[in-house]
Each structure stands twice: as structure tokens, then as C-alpha cells.
Design a protein around this motif. Sequence first.
Motif, PDB file in Angstrom:
ATOM      1  N   SER A 158       8.881   3.346  -5.155  1.00 47.66           N
ATOM      2  CA  SER A 158       8.215   2.753  -6.312  1.00 47.66           C
ATOM      3  C   SER A 158       6.726   2.561  -6.046  1.00 47.66           C
ATOM      4  O   SER A 158       5.880   2.847  -6.911  1.00 47.66           O
ATOM      5  N   ARG A 159       6.386   2.088  -4.868  1.00 50.33           N
ATOM      6  CA  ARG A 159       4.985   1.885  -4.501  1.00 50.33           C
ATOM      7  C   ARG A 159       4.224   3.212  -4.537  1.00 50.33           C
ATOM      8  O   ARG A 159       3.113   3.297  -5.062  1.00 50.33           O
TER       9      ARG A 159
ATOM     10  N   ARG B 117       3.541   4.421  -8.011  1.00 51.28           N
ATOM     11  CA  ARG B 117       2.453   3.654  -8.629  1.00 51.28           C
ATOM     12  C   ARG B 117       1.099   4.129  -8.106  1.00 51.28           C
ATOM     13  O   ARG B 117       0.174   4.364  -8.877  1.00 51.28           O
TER      14      ARG B 117
ATOM     15  N   HIS C 202      -2.205   5.740 -10.058  1.00 50.69           N
ATOM     16  CA  HIS C 202      -3.362   4.871 -10.284  1.00 50.69           C
ATOM     17  C   HIS C 202      -4.433   4.873  -9.195  1.00 50.69           C
ATOM     18  O   HIS C 202      -5.470   4.250  -9.393  1.00 50.69           O
TER      19      HIS C 202
END
Length: 184
Positions: A37-38, A41, A45
Motif C-alpha cells: 500500500s505504501r 501511494r 504521489h
Amino acid sequence: MNYLAYKTLFEEILSAETPAAPYDKPDYLNYTKLNQSRMKRWDKHLVLSDSILSKLQEITSPQHWIIITEPWCGDAAHIVPFLIKITEQNPLLTYEIQLRDSEPFLIEKYLTNGTSKSIPKLIARDETGKDLFVWGPRPEGAHQLLEELHEAKADFETIKIKLQNWYNDNKGEEICHELAQLIG
């Protein structure tokens, strides 16, 4: 392996009915899910600093970067996406990802403080295979924070949260700054 293969490894681990060790332990499986998940992300971004982008344009000879990591590593989830994005900025940079806990066990030659298999680790080599620089396992600010937390005898949960917050607040600035100092 390349970054796509590395991300596919996460999928394989997380979708396996009976994951191989160490992912057969709930903590490792949870770390891997969180790290996936990190990374997603950061992939969406992250922004590279002007200083690293400028330094990357100064590279005139091929470099091959070897990134030693593992899916369970929290620091790697914050750092590897930046390393990959950096290599994508100059066609003279190539990379490969090697797992710390699988052959050829390159980590043995790049121990932190001569004893620790800390990851992620970046080894940048020239076209002849000579090491240009080694970086890792984390930016200096994260390292200092970790040292302070160890001195304060913080528990593992506190350490995880504080490091996560540090990476989120820093937004990769220190990774870019440190690598800009080494590149070229």
C-alpha cells in the motif's frame, strides 16, 4: 528483477494460500500488505527534487544500480519507489532488484556497520562493475530518529509509527538530497 517483477512478488505473497517463510508468519504478511500500500501511494504521489533532477542530467557514463530489499521491509517501501523513479530519469541508469534473503546474498558484501544486513541498500556501479557509491539503509534523518528511539527504549510499535510519520512528513526530500550528493 525489475520493479514490475518486485511488485508482482508482493501479489504472489499476498495471494498465496500458504505463503512461504517468512510470510507464513502473520506479522510478515501484514508488513508486506502494508508495504504494498505504501509503495502504491508513493508511486502515484512522489516528486523528485530539483537537485536530484539536475544531478541526474550530469551523468554522462552508464551506471548500474543494484537495490537490495525485501517485501517485508518498512524502510524499503518508502525508499524503493524513489530509487526506481530516479533511475527512470536518465537512460544511462539501469537497475536491478535483488532480494536480501535469496541467492546470491550480495548483502553479505555490504553490511551496515560491518555486521547488520539492514536494507534497503543501493549499490551504484560503473560500466566496469566498480562500485561508485553505496547508500542505505535509510536517510540520515530517519537513522537519527531510529537511534533516538532506541536510546529511549521505545517499543517496536512506537518505532514503526514514528518512522512512518517521518517518511510521510519528509516526502523523500532527504533521499533525493543524499543521492544528489553521491551521484555524478
